[in-house]
Design an enzyme around this catalytic site. Sequence first.
Site, PDB file in Angstrom:
ATOM      1  N   ARG A 297     -64.299  40.175  51.296  1.00  0.00           N
ATOM      2  CA  ARG A 297     -63.207  39.558  52.057  1.00  0.00           C
ATOM      3  C   ARG A 297     -61.895  40.205  51.628  1.00  0.00           C
ATOM      4  O   ARG A 297     -61.607  40.290  50.430  1.00  0.00           O
ATOM      5  CB  ARG A 297     -63.153  38.048  51.801  1.00  0.00           C
ATOM      6  CG  ARG A 297     -64.383  37.357  52.348  1.00  0.00           C
ATOM      7  CD  ARG A 297     -64.320  35.865  52.147  1.00  0.00           C
ATOM      8  NE  ARG A 297     -65.612  35.271  52.497  1.00  0.00           N
ATOM      9  CZ  ARG A 297     -65.936  34.005  52.298  1.00  0.00           C
ATOM     10  NH1 ARG A 297     -65.055  33.181  51.753  1.00  0.00           N
ATOM     11  NH2 ARG A 297     -67.121  33.545  52.649  1.00  0.00           N
ATOM     12  N   GLN A 315     -72.492  35.169  46.814  1.00  0.00           N
ATOM     13  CA  GLN A 315     -72.669  33.729  47.003  1.00  0.00           C
ATOM     14  C   GLN A 315     -74.124  33.351  46.740  1.00  0.00           C
ATOM     15  O   GLN A 315     -75.021  34.091  47.140  1.00  0.00           O
ATOM     16  CB  GLN A 315     -72.356  33.345  48.447  1.00  0.00           C
ATOM     17  CG  GLN A 315     -70.894  33.408  48.798  1.00  0.00           C
ATOM     18  CD  GLN A 315     -70.677  33.062  50.256  1.00  0.00           C
ATOM     19  OE1 GLN A 315     -71.377  33.572  51.117  1.00  0.00           O
ATOM     20  NE2 GLN A 315     -69.716  32.208  50.524  1.00  0.00           N
ATOM     21  N   ASP A 317     -76.151  31.628  48.364  1.00  0.00           N
ATOM     22  CA  ASP A 317     -76.099  31.062  49.704  1.00  0.00           C
ATOM     23  C   ASP A 317     -77.459  30.548  50.151  1.00  0.00           C
ATOM     24  O   ASP A 317     -78.492  31.061  49.720  1.00  0.00           O
ATOM     25  CB  ASP A 317     -75.640  32.172  50.665  1.00  0.00           C
ATOM     26  CG  ASP A 317     -74.785  31.620  51.779  1.00  0.00           C
ATOM     27  OD1 ASP A 317     -74.726  30.388  51.935  1.00  0.00           O
ATOM     28  OD2 ASP A 317     -74.155  32.435  52.500  1.00  0.00           O
ATOM     29  N   HIS A 445     -75.567  25.023  56.215  1.00  0.00           N
ATOM     30  CA  HIS A 445     -75.171  26.036  55.233  1.00  0.00           C
ATOM     31  C   HIS A 445     -75.002  25.298  53.910  1.00  0.00           C
ATOM     32  O   HIS A 445     -74.398  24.236  53.877  1.00  0.00           O
ATOM     33  CB  HIS A 445     -73.818  26.660  55.555  1.00  0.00           C
ATOM     34  CG  HIS A 445     -73.640  27.109  56.958  1.00  0.00           C
ATOM     35  ND1 HIS A 445     -73.549  28.434  57.296  1.00  0.00           N
ATOM     36  CD2 HIS A 445     -73.508  26.421  58.112  1.00  0.00           C
ATOM     37  CE1 HIS A 445     -73.368  28.542  58.603  1.00  0.00           C
ATOM     38  NE2 HIS A 445     -73.335  27.340  59.124  1.00  0.00           N
TER      39      HIS A 445
HETATM   40 ZN   LIG Z   1     -73.444  30.131  56.128  1.00  0.00          ZN
END
Ligand SMILES: [Zn+2]
Length: 567
Positions: A297, A315, A317, A445
């Site tokens: 980012r 992450q 994730d 998420h």
């Molecule tokens: Zn996501």
Amino acid sequence: MQSNDLKTLRHSAAHLAAHAMSRLFPKTIFTIGPATETGFFYDVLPERNLKEDDLLFIAAEMQKIVLQNFPIEHREILKEEARKIFPHNKFKLELIDQIPGDTVGIATQGEFVDLCKGGHVEKTGDIKHFKLLSISGSYWRADRNNQGLQRISGTAFFTAEDLAAYEQQQQDLIQYDHRRLGKELDLFSFHDEGVGFPFFHPKGKTILNVLTDYIRSLLNYYNYQEVSAPILLEESLWHQSGHYQHYNNFMYFTEIDGIKHAIRPMNCPGHILLFKERRRSYRELPLKYAEFGLVHRHELSGVLHGLLRVRAFTQDDGHIFCSQEQIESVILETISFVDTVFKKLQFDDVIIKVATRPATSMGSDAQWSHAINALKNALSKAKKEFILLEGEGAFYGPKIEFHIKDSMGRSWQCGTIQVDFNQPENFTLEYIDNTGSRVRPVMIHRAILGSLERFFAVLLEHYKGNFPFWLCPTQIRVLTITDKQKEYAENVVKLLKKEGLRAETDQSSDPISGKIKSAQQEKIPWMLVIGDKEVQKNRVTLRQRDGSQTFDLTLEQIVEKAKQISI
Ligand SMILES: [Zn+2]
Ligand SMILES: [Zn+2]
């Protein structure tokens, strides 16, 4: 959160600071002096530029006013009268004009008069335990286009103990800043050749790996499937997901074979493509993908801050595709996942917040109320209290946030569970239900630690560099009294490594006291000290980080003891 009493005290301390300045620098023009979450400030247009050294004099004058013990009196007067008190102070005149009604409040202590709506301690003698902290720049009404001012900041407490605890905490924040510890313990660095992109050194990387292995063991327990998606994907994908529209300022782009590509700022679209790869049946749901996903980012250089704010991070994730009916059980299970992790990492104080439907949102009323109820039911089944953030959810679904409090009393948002009605629509996701019809799944998420790099910083500061045994890059260092025991020491290390422990010898020619000192500085939890006696008896002496010693341990005992605390 501070009590109203503390707020009153701190606001009174702001008047006290202004009173002192009015004596030392009579031409100072005062603006406002409110209490803040942690103290107070007063913004002034100084008669000359104030420097850090001036704080000492101001504080000394404040102390005098405390001893003079003036009563602090507050009364309402006509605006007309008030204007006469501050004839040359355009700020106070502006404030008077803006206060509704015909009267304004005036606070008086000794010869000092201030415009104020009230809420003070009774007398200046009540403000005993204060500290001036800094001078910084500010603007009238916090607007850069307005007059530049100087801000005197400080804090105040009711007791000397509270003030001392605060000062200790401030010292700790400097001493245990992760950037400082990272250098001292040789864990990570930044280089001019990659601004905002962290480099992990061998020891830092070991900690990250152990942390990742731990999370991975739980992924297995909670039936996730670990996947890996590319970090570079065509730009069109990011248009379809909506990231381009909302987020392109933070994305990095490139071109491959004449086709525009973007580096992923998030992992979601990759997992969506995996879900869409073939027809999905209800029997596969909830389908849980996990990835330690590297994202980039483009943060502005001004906001970069050690590992807490970087331009590339990983992450932990996860994306869960499930039916409407499964939302509650999926959330409940994720709460248990989060709980397990934070308990293991010694964060005992976790605050949970639930963000609900905002004014503009997508999805039906039924969808939203079903999802929010699922979140609330799951939390109540998990016996969790939560704070409701009414209307603060994303436009595409409600969210649960986990905020952890570290050993220095700071709160960090780590862990989110985000329900998403939007991406399944964007990508027309479907599964076949038990009647053979096509149904749109819900996407959830979730991240537990969030950015591993940021979490690393939080953890480093939380432990003040003293990682628990299971996370330490070097768990055991073997120290010999003379070189004669070298061979024995190397065999000990070999055996410990064979048992999966992270061990090494000290190769230096330092005396034993020097070897102990460097192991302590490196915050290594266990030292095994070996002299001739230990070699003869085939034993070792265990010296722990806290200085405690245990003599005559066999290697079997060491291994057993180490294994108990290394998971
Ligand atoms: Zn996501
Ligand atoms: Zn006041």
